[in-house]
Design an enzyme around this catalytic site. Structure first.
Site, PDB file in Angstrom:
ATOM      1  N   ARG A 190     -22.287 -16.874  -2.754  1.00 32.27           N
ATOM      2  CA  ARG A 190     -21.004 -16.364  -3.223  1.00 32.27           C
ATOM      3  C   ARG A 190     -20.417 -16.805  -4.344  1.00 32.27           C
ATOM      4  NH1 ARG A 190     -21.617 -15.413   1.895  1.00 32.27           N
ATOM      5  NH2 ARG A 190     -22.204 -17.590   1.609  1.00 32.27           N
ATOM      6  N   THR A 191     -20.308 -18.035  -4.513  1.00 35.49           N
ATOM      7  CA  THR A 191     -19.662 -18.683  -5.766  1.00 35.49           C
ATOM      8  C   THR A 191     -20.213 -18.428  -6.945  1.00 35.49           C
ATOM      9  OG1 THR A 191     -18.810 -20.526  -4.067  1.00 35.49           O
ATOM     10  CG2 THR A 191     -18.484 -21.073  -6.590  1.00 35.49           C
ATOM     11  N   LYS A 198     -36.641 -35.080 -14.016  1.00 29.39           N
ATOM     12  CA  LYS A 198     -37.015 -35.912 -14.640  1.00 29.39           C
ATOM     13  C   LYS A 198     -36.068 -37.348 -14.503  1.00 29.39           C
ATOM     14  CE  LYS A 198     -39.139 -32.728 -17.559  1.00 29.39           C
ATOM     15  NZ  LYS A 198     -39.027 -32.141 -18.991  1.00 29.39           N
ATOM     16  N   ARG A 220     -21.178 -27.119  -9.474  1.00 26.27           N
ATOM     17  CA  ARG A 220     -21.146 -27.808  -8.144  1.00 26.27           C
ATOM     18  C   ARG A 220     -22.234 -28.583  -8.073  1.00 26.27           C
ATOM     19  NH1 ARG A 220     -21.903 -23.647  -2.943  1.00 26.27           N
ATOM     20  NH2 ARG A 220     -19.704 -23.386  -3.514  1.00 26.27           N
ATOM     21  N   HIS A 277     -12.705 -27.471  -3.815  1.00 23.43           N
ATOM     22  CA  HIS A 277     -13.124 -26.309  -4.286  1.00 23.43           C
ATOM     23  C   HIS A 277     -12.129 -25.199  -4.611  1.00 23.43           C
ATOM     24  CE1 HIS A 277     -15.905 -23.002  -4.647  1.00 23.43           C
ATOM     25  NE2 HIS A 277     -16.401 -22.833  -3.243  1.00 23.43           N
TER      26      HIS A 277
HETATM   27  C1  NCD Z   1     -18.081 -23.078   1.184  1.00 20.51           C
HETATM   28  C2  NCD Z   1     -18.539 -24.094   0.178  1.00 20.51           C
HETATM   29  O1  NCD Z   1     -19.579 -24.421  -0.418  1.00 20.51           O
HETATM   30  O2  NCD Z   1     -17.780 -25.491   0.348  1.00 20.51           O
HETATM   31  N1  NCD Z   1     -18.809 -21.770   0.610  1.00 20.51           N
HETATM   32  C3  NCD Z   1     -18.227 -21.209  -0.298  1.00 20.51           C
HETATM   33  O3  NCD Z   1     -17.988 -21.589  -1.421  1.00 20.51           O
HETATM   34  N2  NCD Z   1     -17.720 -20.148  -0.094  1.00 20.51           N
HETATM   35  C4  NCD Z   1     -18.157 -23.247   2.432  1.00 20.51           C
HETATM   36  C5  NCD Z   1     -19.107 -23.760   3.180  1.00 20.51           C
HETATM   37  O4  NCD Z   1     -20.414 -24.053   2.677  1.00 20.51           O
HETATM   38  O5  NCD Z   1     -19.344 -23.940   4.425  1.00 20.51           O
END
Ligand code: NCD
Length: 300
Positions: free
Chosen positions: A53-54, A82, A103, A131
């Protein structure tokens, strides 16, 4: 909103949040008005951890603003393999892009990386840290489903390792929200987050049993147990499957309850709940696009 980087929800004032949410609503209403706005601009996607999703919603958001994206791709096929450091990678990618989305599995990595770049950097999850862009779409969803003031919100599941929880709980202190935290003893909110909430004037009400508070809730925010963050698989097994909701569990809830989840879910919400009026998690995921369009618009 004038922040160079979006690293933590604690950066966001109520005014900042409302600016993003109002802009997202405008964009949702009239997407044609912005479809060429960022033509020629590029967003860099650096994901060192899995994401559906993100990553896809940032990608879609930039493209719907007329811009383009470049993607570092999986860690296995990047120079990370590397031995390149995060600081070097982001310094290189900032030369290709007008903003970065990062991320990474290490808490604090987004803040560290932001010190090496001049373009806006958005923290899309730093380990068990924060997040904040998820929080903006969570708040948008809550606002669309009954408003953000004078409500009672229950946040349930993995409150220790869940970064969406940490960001959401901090952001909710900007609103007139009574927050309740429901988790096994071993997955309570970390102390630093509890302190931040106290400092912001919020009460931290903790429960091990959802039944104790469910009838009062306007919003129930369910989260996945973050298996990948447990140092010990046995510890995970002790709590896995403990906090699950289905139609029976929800029998005592208000009819107007909004059930949310950042997704992905494993078994925290039974599929039968999807068919009920309380299920809001797919709508929540879809809100990621207008909200991230608004965020990019304000940061670029
Ligand atoms: C979440 C995350 O990556 O923190 N996912 C997201 O971005 N919607 C929640 C999760 O992984 O449980």
């Amino acid at each position: 909103m004038r922040h160079e980087h979006l690293l933590s929800a604690s950066q966001l004032s109520r005014e900042d949040i409302e600016t993003v949410l109002d802009r997202a609503a405008e964009i949702e209403e009239n997407p044609a008005a912005v479809q060429e706005q960022y033509a020629g601009r590029v967003l860099g996607l650096c994901f060192y951890e899995p994401s559906t999703r993100t990553k896809m919603s940032f990608d879609t958001a930039m493209k719907r603003l007329g811009g383009q994206t470049i993607d570092m791709g999986p860690v296995e096929s990047s120079s990370v393999k590397k031995g390149e450091t995060l600081a070097d990678t982001v310094r290189v990618v900032e030369g290709y892009a007008d903003a970065l989305v990062l991320r990474h599995p290490k808490e604090g990595s987004a803040k560290m990386a932001s010190e090496f770049v001049d373009v806006p950097l958005i923290n899309a999850g730093d380990g068990a840290g924060q997040h904040p862009s998820q929080t903006l779409l969570d708040l948008y969803t809550i606002r669309e489903n009954g408003g953000l003031d004078d409500i009672t919100v229950g946040i349930m599941g993995d409150l220790k390792y869940g970064r969406t929880v940490h960001s959401l709980a901090e952001a909710l202190t900007n609103f007139d929200v009574s927050q309740h935290f429901i988790s096994p003893e071993s997955l309570r909110l970390p102390r630093n987050i509890r302190y931040d909430l106290h400092d912001a004037g919020a009460q931290v009400r903790e429960h091990t049993d959802l039944d104790d508070i469910l009838p009062e809730l306007d919003v129930l925010y369910v989260t996945r147990i973050q298996r990948e963050r447990f140092p010990d698989e046995n510890e995970y097994r002790q709590v896995a499957g403990e906090y699950q909701i289905d139609d029976d569990v929800l029998a005592d809830a208000k009819d107007s309850l909004t059930v949310m989840h950042p997704l992905p879910r494993v078994d925290e919400i039974a599929p039968e709940v999807d068919e009920t009026a309380v299920a809001t998690y797919f709508e929540q995921a879809h809100n990621g696009v207008p909200v991230r369009m608004a965020l990019l618009d304000l940061l670029l």
